[in-house]
Design an enzyme around this catalytic site. Structure first.
Site: not given
Ligand code: NAD
Length: 259
Positions: A141, A154
């Site tokens: 990401s 995350y």
């Protein structure tokens, strides 16, 4: 076709980004093992690939379950004789400030992303090393490269996946294995749709403001990245013909985080 007869495993491919990549790989001629938490979710994607004329198999695989991952990879090799491409894509999100975050929520996010990526990598490398090589891919990401508030586990897990990707590039080279990580900006999937109201509540702003002032604020054009954008990059990385491209993080994000 760019991936003719290549054998690919994609985790978390029952919906969202993983599904879009599985369908793109199917269109490009790969044999696609579609893995997700439930067989039904995986079968749905398999049906779409087969309807488009492709070849696919469904696997129930919780990526945090060592036995399920090892048995899933063994089932692919039993059916098709090898494994050329493995994409650790399964992922979850959890929105919370660090001081309020429970250890259980921290551990769950770390486990799905990092334990999952490790287990898939180990099982895949054992096949690829024995057969002369392959391609490892990771779904990172922009959060593999920078942080946002409310997403500590995350962000930490996605940074960890970048490290794993690089370690695999170094160790895998002598066995013909390449390793790269895809780093998308925001893509409208259930994972993102769920966090819009959650972030609005935490930050005390409207859902539209979460989109424009948080998610897309640093893009060059205020646009979401699409499933098609990410799938195209995943095809390109899997099809890339040499080891010149290994150990890299490729950002696909409308300009959010230039490197
Ligand atoms: P999604 O929620 O739509 O899909 C995730 C899939 O992973 C689901 O099918 C789910 O069942 C599966 N999954 C969850 N836990 C699992 C487990 N333990 N074992 C196996 N499968 C499991 O999410 P998405 O947006 O498609 O995300 C896919 C990947 O892309 C994730 O790694 C996510 O972090 C990453 N990503 C997403 C975005 C985005 O904006 N959507 C941006 C960057 C990176």
């Amino acid at each position: 076709m760019r991936l003719e007869n290549r054998i690919a495993l994609i985790t978390g491919a029952g919906r969202g980004i993983g599904r879009a990549i599985a369908e793109a790989y199917g269109r490009e001629g790969a044999k696609v093992a579609v893995a997700d938490l439930t067989l039904e979710a995986a079968q749905d994607t398999v049906a779409a690939i087969e309807q488009a004329g492709g070849t696919a198999m469904a696997l129930a695989m919780d990526v945090t379950d060592e036995k399920a991952v090892d048995e899933g990879v063994a089932a692919i090799v039993d059916k098709w004789g090898g494994l050329d491409i493995a994409l650790a894509n399964a992922g979850i999100q959890h929105i919370d400030a660090i001081h309020k975050l429970s250890f259980a929520d921290w551990s769950k996010v770390m486990s799905v992303h990092l334990d999952g990526a490790f287990l898939v990598t180990r099982a895949a490398l054992n096949q690829m090393y024995a057969s002369g090589g392959g391609t490892m891919l990771y779904m990172g990401s922009v959060h593999s490269l920078e942080a946002s508030p409310l997403k500590a586990p995350y962000v930490a897990a996605k940074h960890g996946m970048l490290g794993l990707c690089r370690a695999v590039a170094k160790e895998g080279a002598e066995y013909g294995v390449r390793s790269n990580i895809i780093c998308p900006g925001f893509v409208r999937t259930p994972l993102v749709d769920k966090q819009i109201p959650e972030q609005a509540k935490e930050l005390g702003i409207s859902e539209d403001e979460v989109i424009s002032k948080v998610m897309l604020k640093n893009t060059v054009d205020g646009e979401f990245t699409t499933l098609e954008d990410v799938a195209e990059l995943a095809v390109h990385l899997a099809a890339f013909p040499s080891a010149a491209l290994t150990g890299q993080s490729i950002v696909v994000s409308h300009g959010w985080h230039m490197q």
